[in-house]
Motif scaffolding. Structure first.
Motif, PDB file in Angstrom:
ATOM      1  N   TYR A 274      -4.115 -32.838 -47.562  1.00  0.00           N
ATOM      2  CA  TYR A 274      -4.982 -33.172 -46.434  1.00  0.00           C
ATOM      3  C   TYR A 274      -5.301 -34.654 -46.343  1.00  0.00           C
ATOM      4  CZ  TYR A 274      -5.564 -28.195 -45.824  1.00  0.00           C
ATOM      5  OH  TYR A 274      -5.327 -26.872 -45.607  1.00  0.00           O
ATOM      6  N   SER A 275      -4.587 -35.489 -47.066  1.00  0.00           N
ATOM      7  CA  SER A 275      -4.852 -36.923 -47.010  1.00  0.00           C
ATOM      8  C   SER A 275      -4.377 -37.502 -45.674  1.00  0.00           C
ATOM      9  CB  SER A 275      -4.153 -37.645 -48.168  1.00  0.00           C
ATOM     10  OG  SER A 275      -2.752 -37.587 -48.024  1.00  0.00           O
ATOM     11  N   ALA A 276      -4.893 -38.647 -45.343  1.00  0.00           N
ATOM     12  CA  ALA A 276      -4.570 -39.288 -44.063  1.00  0.00           C
ATOM     13  C   ALA A 276      -3.091 -39.671 -43.980  1.00  0.00           C
ATOM     14  CB  ALA A 276      -5.441 -40.517 -43.873  1.00  0.00           C
ATOM     15  N   ARG A 277      -2.468 -39.982 -45.104  1.00  0.00           N
ATOM     16  CA  ARG A 277      -1.046 -40.350 -45.087  1.00  0.00           C
ATOM     17  C   ARG A 277      -0.160 -39.179 -44.706  1.00  0.00           C
ATOM     18  NH1 ARG A 277       0.516 -42.730 -50.623  1.00  0.00           N
ATOM     19  NH2 ARG A 277      -0.564 -40.853 -51.247  1.00  0.00           N
ATOM     20  N   ARG A 278      -0.608 -37.948 -44.915  1.00  0.00           N
ATOM     21  CA  ARG A 278       0.194 -36.763 -44.627  1.00  0.00           C
ATOM     22  C   ARG A 278      -0.031 -36.234 -43.210  1.00  0.00           C
ATOM     23  NH1 ARG A 278       4.123 -34.841 -46.900  1.00  0.00           N
ATOM     24  NH2 ARG A 278       3.491 -32.776 -46.317  1.00  0.00           N
TER      25      ARG A 278
ATOM     26  N   LYS B 145       0.727 -37.281 -40.197  1.00  0.00           N
ATOM     27  CA  LYS B 145       1.886 -37.314 -39.303  1.00  0.00           C
ATOM     28  C   LYS B 145       2.864 -36.189 -39.662  1.00  0.00           C
ATOM     29  CE  LYS B 145       5.647 -40.133 -37.619  1.00  0.00           C
ATOM     30  NZ  LYS B 145       6.418 -41.352 -37.753  1.00  0.00           N
ATOM     31  N   ALA B 146       3.150 -36.013 -40.928  1.00  0.00           N
ATOM     32  CA  ALA B 146       4.058 -34.948 -41.354  1.00  0.00           C
ATOM     33  C   ALA B 146       3.465 -33.580 -41.045  1.00  0.00           C
ATOM     34  CB  ALA B 146       4.353 -35.073 -42.848  1.00  0.00           C
ATOM     35  N   ASN B 147       2.153 -33.435 -41.207  1.00  0.00           N
ATOM     36  CA  ASN B 147       1.514 -32.152 -40.891  1.00  0.00           C
ATOM     37  C   ASN B 147       1.576 -31.861 -39.399  1.00  0.00           C
ATOM     38  OD1 ASN B 147       0.894 -31.708 -43.566  1.00  0.00           O
ATOM     39  ND2 ASN B 147      -1.184 -32.489 -43.397  1.00  0.00           N
ATOM     40  N   ASP B 148       1.383 -32.885 -38.566  1.00  0.00           N
ATOM     41  CA  ASP B 148       1.477 -32.691 -37.115  1.00  0.00           C
ATOM     42  C   ASP B 148       2.895 -32.299 -36.705  1.00  0.00           C
ATOM     43  OD1 ASP B 148      -1.186 -33.263 -36.772  1.00  0.00           O
ATOM     44  OD2 ASP B 148      -0.836 -35.387 -36.279  1.00  0.00           O
ATOM     45  N   GLU B 149       3.899 -32.943 -37.294  1.00  0.00           N
ATOM     46  CA  GLU B 149       5.287 -32.593 -36.984  1.00  0.00           C
ATOM     47  C   GLU B 149       5.588 -31.154 -37.399  1.00  0.00           C
ATOM     48  OE1 GLU B 149       7.812 -35.439 -38.836  1.00  0.00           O
ATOM     49  OE2 GLU B 149       7.147 -37.086 -37.557  1.00  0.00           O
ATOM     50  N   ALA B 150       5.117 -30.755 -38.548  1.00  0.00           N
ATOM     51  CA  ALA B 150       5.344 -29.383 -39.020  1.00  0.00           C
ATOM     52  C   ALA B 150       4.615 -28.381 -38.138  1.00  0.00           C
ATOM     53  CB  ALA B 150       4.889 -29.244 -40.462  1.00  0.00           C
ATOM     54  N   ALA B 151       3.460 -28.750 -37.623  1.00  0.00           N
ATOM     55  CA  ALA B 151       2.705 -27.843 -36.766  1.00  0.00           C
ATOM     56  C   ALA B 151       3.408 -27.614 -35.432  1.00  0.00           C
ATOM     57  CB  ALA B 151       1.307 -28.396 -36.524  1.00  0.00           C
TER      58      ALA B 151
END
Length: 61
Positions: free
Chosen positions: A26-30, A32-38
């Motif tokens: 849940y860090s801020a660096r992740r 973008k990757a979390n949004d792409e996966a969503a």
């Protein structure tokens, strides 16, 4: 040191590892990757729609 102390230390280490993984995920660096996966399931719909449109265009020609 008996087995109960080892179990207690093991529990604390596993809890620290779990909290570290949660912090990393849940860090801020992740974000973008979390949004792409969503959005991956919706990307498949766009690809399917374009494929169907291309097939209709090819049938007309």
């Amino acid at each position: 040191m008996d087995i109960n102390e080892v179990r207690g230390i093991h529990t604390v280490l596993v809890m620290i590892a779990f909290l570290g993984i949660c912090w990393w995920a849940y860090s801020a660096r992740r974000s973008k990757a979390n949004d792409e996966a969503a959005h991956l399931p919706f990307d498949d719909d766009d690809i399917d729609r374009r494929t169907l449109e291309n097939e209709k265009t090819e049938k007309k020609q």
